[in-house]
Design a protein around this motif. Structure first.
Motif, short mmCIF file in Angstrom:
data_model
loop_
_atom_site.label_atom_id
_atom_site.label_comp_id
_atom_site.label_asym_id
_atom_site.label_seq_id
_atom_site.Cartn_x
_atom_site.Cartn_y
_atom_site.Cartn_z
N MET A 222 0.85 -1.18 0.03
CA MET A 222 -0.03 -0.17 -0.11
C MET A 222 0.97 1.21 0.08
O MET A 222 1.92 1.35 0.34
N ASP A 223 0.41 2.29 -0.66
CA ASP A 223 1.16 3.58 -0.70
C ASP A 223 0.68 4.34 0.65
O ASP A 223 -0.22 5.06 0.49
N LEU A 224 1.52 4.17 1.62
CA LEU A 224 1.20 4.55 2.94
C LEU A 224 1.48 6.02 3.13
O LEU A 224 0.63 6.80 3.83
N LYS A 225 2.20 6.69 2.05
CA LYS A 225 2.23 8.08 2.21
C LYS A 225 0.98 8.70 1.75
O LYS A 225 0.72 9.87 2.15
N ASN A 226 0.07 8.02 1.16
CA ASN A 226 -1.25 8.79 0.65
C ASN A 226 -2.23 8.17 1.48
O ASN A 226 -3.60 8.10 0.87
N ILE A 227 -2.11 7.78 2.63
CA ILE A 227 -3.19 7.17 3.38
C ILE A 227 -3.33 8.15 4.86
O ILE A 227 -2.05 8.15 5.55
N ASP A 228 -4.41 8.64 5.31
CA ASP A 228 -4.67 9.24 6.56
C ASP A 228 -5.38 8.31 7.39
O ASP A 228 -5.22 8.37 8.72
N VAL A 229 -6.41 7.55 7.16
CA VAL A 229 -6.90 6.53 7.92
C VAL A 229 -7.31 5.37 7.43
O VAL A 229 -7.52 5.00 6.02
N LEU A 230 -6.82 4.28 8.23
CA LEU A 230 -7.02 2.78 7.62
C LEU A 230 -7.90 2.04 8.21
O LEU A 230 -7.79 2.05 9.58
#
Lengths: 219, 219
Positions: B113-121
């Protein structure tokens, strides 16, 4: 690495369970007991279906066959107390942390029971659609109870337990409309994984479909 | 004898899982991601609640925070496809035979996953009230979703997972009357095992209670 260890140990436990299940089957058969392993998720209606069957059997001449129940749950005795209300022999089996009954636990429950006085035995497994799958208990038939409240995708999510059950019951069909779930879609999904399955629709709360199910169970 | 082996191995696996969960937590924290592990039985409404939260978040200025979902299931991709419809990042995690996600599986999903582009998981665990209990995944909070269709005895049957969850949601309260289940009785049972629990009532199908739940989740 832990995955490899897990698999190897798993095979041993499954082999041991199978052996004890066969012993249970011999004990039950030796006493002429017709036996069923009820599996299904929590709230699917396993207990209520067994209760409905018990009441139907009681209506028979001479009060019907002698029934016994084993209530399997992680904790508590809610189901056990429900069975006792029907004046049948019952044993409570708490697994504590285990997510399914196994043949070994059932063998100990059988030791506590007066097998000579049982004609029909219902073993109600822990409410779980995954874990009981690979653990036969020694019962003659496995009855899988699902309900429309579990969603229209639940067969696709848990195909294996459908393959390893003899009779499949879709319960709470009276709620199908309000749940926006089409029971026929569930049957279609079941047919994909088990083309030969016996599938029954019930509404245990109102007694619908119980007699047809009992016929399939040979009761 | 197999019981002893089982317990010893169990401890090792739990210790290894805890270590990997801590690593996951560090990775998520390092990327400033707010994360949740959703647990609950099949059909309790986990997916629908997450979908409702996603839609609420989208209404915010600038289309709200960037959301990602991990859909955990034994088999199939029904939930994954549901998440994708909301145009959020999603990963499908099939456990095949395992009855719960573990931190190791989640760590591999995070790699994709592109973690830099996630705020809420949102991590949606396998539908099961027993097995996920002892397997933290590294999410900041665990949200347990139960529904009134699972019966009035379900807290008593599975006390442990209630103790190990941060937020407890009683879903499908619109069906309480027809199911003849009193949600207040469920809350009372929850209070017995978790006097300090945050308990919310929702009807995810009709959006009731979602905003209050989000507030408790810090969203």
């Amino acid at each position: 690495m832990h995955k490899v260890v897990d698999v190897e140990l798993g095979v041993d436990i499954l082999a041991a369970n199978k052996r004890i299940a066969e012993e249970n089957a011999d004990v039950l058969k030796g006493h002429g007991i017709t036996s069923f392993d009820f599996v299904g998720s929590i709230g699917s209606g396993k207990t209520l279906i067994i209760e409905a069957i018990i009441e139907e059997l009681k209506k028979r001449p001479g009060k019907g066959p002698k029934v016994a129940c084993i209530a399997g749950d992680v904790a508590g005795d809610d189901d056990y107390r429900r069975f006792k209300k029907h004046k049948v022999m019952a044993e409570n089996l708490n697994t504590e942390k285990e997510c399914h009954l196994d043949a070994h636990l059932v063998s100990h429950a059988l030791e506590h029971m007066d097998l000579k006085n049982i004609d029909v035995l219902f073993i109600e497994n822990v409410g779980n659609l995954v874990c009981p799958t690979d653990f036969p208990l020694g019962a003659q038939k496995r009855v899988l109870v699902i309900s429309v409240t579990e969603g229209d995708d639940m067969v696709r999510k848990h195909p294996l337990i459908f393959r390893l059950s003899d009779i499949i019951v879709i319960n709470k069909v009276d709620l199908a409309k309000i749940m926006e779930v089409d029971p026929k879609g569930l049957v279609k999904d079941v047919r994909k994984v088990r083309p030969d399955a016996k599938v029954f629709m019930t509404d245990a709360r109102h007694g619908t479909g119980i007699k047809e199910l009992m016929k399939a169970m040979g009761l």
